[in-house]
Design an enzyme around this catalytic site. Structure first.
Site, PDB file in Angstrom:
ATOM      1  N   GLU A 112      16.713 -38.432 -16.527  1.00 38.50           N
ATOM      2  CA  GLU A 112      17.009 -38.248 -14.998  1.00 38.50           C
ATOM      3  C   GLU A 112      17.815 -36.844 -15.147  1.00 38.50           C
ATOM      4  OE1 GLU A 112      20.128 -41.476 -14.861  1.00 38.50           O
ATOM      5  OE2 GLU A 112      18.769 -43.014 -15.253  1.00 38.50           O
ATOM      6  N   LYS A 114      20.668 -34.189 -14.856  1.00 34.12           N
ATOM      7  CA  LYS A 114      22.087 -34.462 -15.225  1.00 34.12           C
ATOM      8  C   LYS A 114      22.787 -33.663 -14.020  1.00 34.12           C
ATOM      9  CE  LYS A 114      25.676 -34.033 -18.517  1.00 34.12           C
ATOM     10  NZ  LYS A 114      26.684 -33.565 -17.910  1.00 34.12           N
ATOM     11  N   ASP A 116      25.356 -32.065 -11.783  1.00 35.27           N
ATOM     12  CA  ASP A 116      26.897 -31.361 -12.060  1.00 35.27           C
ATOM     13  C   ASP A 116      27.794 -31.770 -11.058  1.00 35.27           C
ATOM     14  OD1 ASP A 116      28.484 -29.609 -13.591  1.00 35.27           O
ATOM     15  OD2 ASP A 116      27.327 -27.847 -13.152  1.00 35.27           O
ATOM     16  N   GLU A 180      27.528 -40.202  -9.727  1.00 36.05           N
ATOM     17  CA  GLU A 180      28.195 -38.762  -9.591  1.00 36.05           C
ATOM     18  C   GLU A 180      28.409 -38.348  -8.077  1.00 36.05           C
ATOM     19  OE1 GLU A 180      28.522 -37.672 -12.776  1.00 36.05           O
ATOM     20  OE2 GLU A 180      28.574 -35.486 -12.627  1.00 36.05           O
ATOM     21  N   TYR A 232      23.607 -43.962 -11.021  1.00 35.34           N
ATOM     22  CA  TYR A 232      22.746 -44.059 -12.300  1.00 35.34           C
ATOM     23  C   TYR A 232      23.021 -45.052 -13.350  1.00 35.34           C
ATOM     24  CZ  TYR A 232      26.540 -40.393 -13.559  1.00 35.34           C
ATOM     25  OH  TYR A 232      27.592 -39.893 -13.678  1.00 35.34           O
ATOM     26  N   LYS A 296      17.714 -41.561 -21.692  1.00 38.09           N
ATOM     27  CA  LYS A 296      18.422 -42.624 -21.934  1.00 38.09           C
ATOM     28  C   LYS A 296      17.216 -43.706 -22.691  1.00 38.09           C
ATOM     29  CE  LYS A 296      21.297 -42.270 -17.982  1.00 38.09           C
ATOM     30  NZ  LYS A 296      21.792 -42.835 -16.560  1.00 38.09           N
ATOM     31  N   LYS A 320      20.670 -30.527 -22.511  1.00 37.18           N
ATOM     32  CA  LYS A 320      21.175 -29.452 -21.620  1.00 37.18           C
ATOM     33  C   LYS A 320      20.052 -28.248 -21.376  1.00 37.18           C
ATOM     34  CE  LYS A 320      25.277 -29.244 -20.923  1.00 37.18           C
ATOM     35  NZ  LYS A 320      26.403 -29.579 -21.035  1.00 37.18           N
ATOM     36  N   CYS A 414      31.486  11.221  -3.672  1.00 36.78           N
ATOM     37  CA  CYS A 414      30.422  10.426  -4.386  1.00 36.78           C
ATOM     38  C   CYS A 414      30.533  10.918  -5.907  1.00 36.78           C
ATOM     39  CB  CYS A 414      29.087  10.854  -3.684  1.00 36.78           C
ATOM     40  SG  CYS A 414      27.627  10.647  -4.616  1.00 36.78           S
ATOM     41  N   CYS A 417      27.277  13.592  -6.383  1.00 35.55           N
ATOM     42  CA  CYS A 417      27.045  14.863  -5.813  1.00 35.55           C
ATOM     43  C   CYS A 417      28.810  15.395  -5.365  1.00 35.55           C
ATOM     44  CB  CYS A 417      26.223  14.935  -4.710  1.00 35.55           C
ATOM     45  SG  CYS A 417      26.502  14.190  -3.285  1.00 35.55           S
ATOM     46  N   CYS A 432      27.449   7.755   0.747  1.00 36.20           N
ATOM     47  CA  CYS A 432      27.503   9.043   0.136  1.00 36.20           C
ATOM     48  C   CYS A 432      26.955   9.951   1.336  1.00 36.20           C
ATOM     49  CB  CYS A 432      26.732   9.469  -1.017  1.00 36.20           C
ATOM     50  SG  CYS A 432      26.505  11.243  -1.298  1.00 36.20           S
ATOM     51  N   CYS A 437      22.200  14.748  -1.994  1.00 36.99           N
ATOM     52  CA  CYS A 437      22.650  13.985  -3.168  1.00 36.99           C
ATOM     53  C   CYS A 437      21.410  13.418  -4.051  1.00 36.99           C
ATOM     54  CB  CYS A 437      23.415  12.624  -2.902  1.00 36.99           C
ATOM     55  SG  CYS A 437      23.871  11.824  -4.275  1.00 36.99           S
TER      56      CYS A 437
HETATM   57  S1  IVH Z   1      24.747 -41.734 -17.548  1.00 37.76           S
HETATM   58  C1  IVH Z   1      27.127 -43.306 -21.090  1.00 37.76           C
HETATM   59  N1  IVH Z   1      23.464 -40.440 -16.128  1.00 37.76           N
HETATM   60  O1  IVH Z   1      27.386 -36.547 -17.385  1.00 37.76           O
HETATM   61  C2  IVH Z   1      26.253 -42.683 -20.057  1.00 37.76           C
HETATM   62  N2  IVH Z   1      25.353 -39.636 -16.696  1.00 37.76           N
HETATM   63  O2  IVH Z   1      28.716 -35.996 -20.212  1.00 37.76           O
HETATM   64  C3  IVH Z   1      27.237 -42.123 -19.119  1.00 37.76           C
HETATM   65  N3  IVH Z   1      25.998 -37.138 -15.630  1.00 37.76           N
HETATM   66  O3  IVH Z   1      30.387 -38.283 -17.454  1.00 37.76           O
HETATM   67  C4  IVH Z   1      26.471 -41.485 -18.177  1.00 37.76           C
HETATM   68  N4  IVH Z   1      24.350 -37.027 -14.539  1.00 37.76           N
HETATM   69  O4  IVH Z   1      29.384 -37.625 -15.182  1.00 37.76           O
HETATM   70  C5  IVH Z   1      24.477 -40.076 -16.702  1.00 37.76           C
HETATM   71  N5  IVH Z   1      21.883 -39.299 -14.442  1.00 37.76           N
HETATM   72  C6  IVH Z   1      23.047 -39.276 -15.268  1.00 37.76           C
HETATM   73  C7  IVH Z   1      24.255 -38.410 -15.036  1.00 37.76           C
HETATM   74  C8  IVH Z   1      25.340 -38.449 -15.697  1.00 37.76           C
HETATM   75  C9  IVH Z   1      25.405 -36.721 -14.550  1.00 37.76           C
HETATM   76  C10 IVH Z   1      27.644 -36.996 -16.031  1.00 37.76           C
HETATM   77  C11 IVH Z   1      28.335 -37.959 -15.946  1.00 37.76           C
HETATM   78  C12 IVH Z   1      28.957 -38.099 -17.311  1.00 37.76           C
HETATM   79  C13 IVH Z   1      28.595 -36.961 -18.069  1.00 37.76           C
HETATM   80  C14 IVH Z   1      28.263 -37.205 -19.533  1.00 37.76           C
END
Ligand code: IVH
Length: 595
Positions: A112, A114, A116, A180, A232, A296, A320, A414, A417, A432, A437
């Protein structure tokens, strides 16, 4: 059911549908204005029939409660965080550990994005939303129920499942879901523009603004912020079980939760790498910010067998992406002079790795931006590089500022020049004023040669600089007078490259009118306007003779643009350059006539 009740029911269903299109699927079907209209219709009916207002009505998402502080919430099941894999080999090691522990050759993973944002937990009792909290330290978070209720897409009451087996499950007695809270890039931009207009401070990035908006004691304020949410995971669940994570996500969708439709079910390292690369490539086109791929283990049984170490599960990892924002130190602030004379302050940085490349300079745009951000030499700053955009300074880290740093003094002359610098009417851009120039001329040469203009291969920054230094050119038209012999005298230019450059210059004589117009470097005239003008005038001399009112007759040319173009050709030197180019044998071909 009474007529107003019928109408309300229909409106609620429509609004829910459009929320789903926008927030979950990122595929809206109607404009913001049409959405607002639905909302206003609903409010009007509810105002006339208060007895029809229900707890799950979208009108109840406007906030109201103002708190002194957030109550603490102890999570029944600890909210874990994820271990990171920063490189492929770290992910390979994770996969090896998992396979070894389970005694299996190949693992099935769900992948999935991640998100932010900010991790939260929602508690539902018999399908009703009763409490929501932040992650906090994983054990104790803060009660942000009222604020979460203002998020349009968050279901206050769950629906019966509509999905097929095995995602199809009855709503459990107790359901804790985790996800999130975040803000979409477009919503973030709009929100920041509004804040700045209102004289308030803009947020640094979407993550920051999501966290700031959710942790408001006045829920009305939260309601005014465009928060999104994806779920999630689950915490404690009484009354439902799943064999696989993918089924759990399907159940959540069936009950009405927004779940990110972007996900992969893959096997082994190869499958994960494919998903990771796909997501990385799509990163900048996604409507929200992500910082990696969460991988996962899919099987619930395997997850249970793997367990956890301290605060992280052994069944998941955050794989990451390169960071897009980093801390860096400003070594020096310099100003650059562009081809139109525009003066741009640039921060020279101690190099940092950000957005996948090493960055050693970042633009500060103009004096106003520089003042607003108050960047000084020696400061520590956040540098951001998203996609292929120019690196930018987001904010000064004031906590790291030493008393020694001095405010930057913007030059009044400038730096190239020495001519006076003049502010444009808009009060933002400074230019300028020097007619000759060298920085401007170098910029003009470089622009003239660019691939989408005259396309002269081999005429890069260094060669342009050398040509000026040797005083071989004073206008772009002089390029066509250069001989191979002259070119060969330039620094680091061999016989062969001199001949190649000469040939490239000669070749460029046969060009299209739209390229020629663009190459002239008229302020504001980009490639698109170059084409518009070529289509309208079909001849360089006719364009040159055009009055402001003639230009205004052209579709897509506004008053500002007309003034700039006419102003450009009102100057004798600019007209002379065009005459000289044509006399030197440049033949701009008009576009094909369209019937
Ligand atoms: S699962 C034990 N799924 O990442 C698993 N986390 O560093 C719990 N996060 O605190 C999280 N997208 O804030 C999971 N698709 C996703 C996620 C996700 C972002 C964040 C979440 C968590 C942090 C972990």
């Amino acid at each position: 059911m009474s007529a107003p009740a019928e109408k309300l029911k229909k409106l609620k269903a429509d609004i829910a549908y459009h929320n789903h299109r926008y927030y979950t699927l990122d595929a809206p079907e109607i404009s913001d204005a049409s959405y607002d209209k639905l909302m206003r219709e609903l409010l009007a009916i509810e105002a006339e029939h208060p007895e029809l207002v229900t707890k799950d009505s979208p009108s109840q998402r406007v906030g109201g409660a103002v708190l002194d502080k957030f109550e603490k919430v102890t999570h029944r099941q600890q909210m874990l965080s994820l271990a990171n894999a920063l490189e492929q080999n770290e992910f390979v090691e994770f996969d090896e550990r998992v396979r070894k522990s389970l005694g299996k050759d190949e693992i099935t993973y769900t992948c999935e994005p991640k998100m932010d944002g900010l991790a939260i937990e929602l508690v539902y009792e018999n399908g009703e939303f009763v409490q929501g909290s932040t992650r906090g330290d994983g054990t104790i978070g803060e009660d942000v129920t009222e604020n979460l209720k203002t998020i349009k897409i968050l279901p206050l009451k769950l629906e019966g499942s509509t999905r097929g087996e095995p995602g199809n499950k009855k709503i459990p007695r107790t359901l804790e879901v985790r996800g999130e809270v975040f803000i979409r890039k477009a919503d973030f931009k709009r929100m920041n523009e509004k804040l700045v207009k209102a004289g308030e401070e803009a947020f640094v990035n979407p993550r920051n603004s999501a966290a700031g908006s959710l942790r408001q004691l006045d829920s009305k304020l939260t309601a005014s912020r465009p928060l999104s949410i994806y779920l999630y995971e689950t915490g404690v669940v009484e009354g439902a079980e799943w064999e696989r994570h993918q089924d759990k996500l399907k159940s959540l969708e069936g009950w009405g939760f927004p779940v990110n439709p972007k996900r992969w079910i893959v096997k082994g390292v190869d499958g994960v790498m494919k998903a990771w690369n796909e997501l990385l490539a799509a990163r900048h086109d996604l409507p929200y910010e992500i910082d990696g791929l969460v991988v996962k283990v899919d099987s619930s049984d395997e997850r249970a067998r793997l367990g956890q170490v301290s605060k992280t599960p052994r069944w998941a990892v955050a794989f990451k992406f390169p960071p897009e924002e980093m801390e860096a130190q400003v070594r020096e602030i310099v100003v650059q002079v562009g081809r139109t004379g525009a003066i741009t302050p640039v921060a020279e940085l101690v190099p940092v790795f950000v957005g996948g490349v090493t960055v050693s300079r970042a633009t500060l745009h103009n004096e106003q931006e520089l003042r607003r951000k108050d960047v000084r030499e020696g400061d520590w700053v956040f540098v951001r590089r998203a996609g292929d955009v120019i690196p930018e300074i987001v904010k000064v880290i004031t906590a790291k500022r030493t008393s020694k740093v001095k405010e930057f003094v913007f030059p009044t002359r400038c730096p190239i020049c020495g001519s006076p610098v003049k502010k444009e009417e808009d009060g933002v851009i400074q230019r300028c004023t020097g007619k000759t120039c060298p920085a401007k001329l170098q910029g003009r040469l470089r622009h003239f040669a660019t691939r989408t203009a005259m396309d002269i291969d081999g005429l890069g920054d260094k060669v342009c600089e050398a040509l000026l230094e040797a005083k071989l050119v004073t206008t772009v038209a002089d390029l066509y007078k250069l001989t191979v012999k002259q070119l060969a005298t330039l620094d680091r230019m061999g016989e062969k490259s001199a001949q190649n450059l000469f040939d490239a210059i000669q070749r460029s004589k046969n060009t299209q009118l739209k390229r020629f117009i663009y190459a002239l470097g008229i302020p504001e005239v980009g490639e698109t306007t170059g084409k518009t003008l070529a289509d309208a005038f079909r001849d360089a001399k006719k364009l040159m003779a055009a009055k402001e009112e003639d230009l205004l007759k052209v579709k897509d040319i506004g008053p500002e643009m007309a003034k700039v173009i006419a102003g450009h050709f009102a100057e004798a030197e600019n007209r002379a350059v065009v005459e000289q180019l044509l006399a030197a044998g440049v033949k701009p071909e008009p576009p094909e006539e369209v019937k």
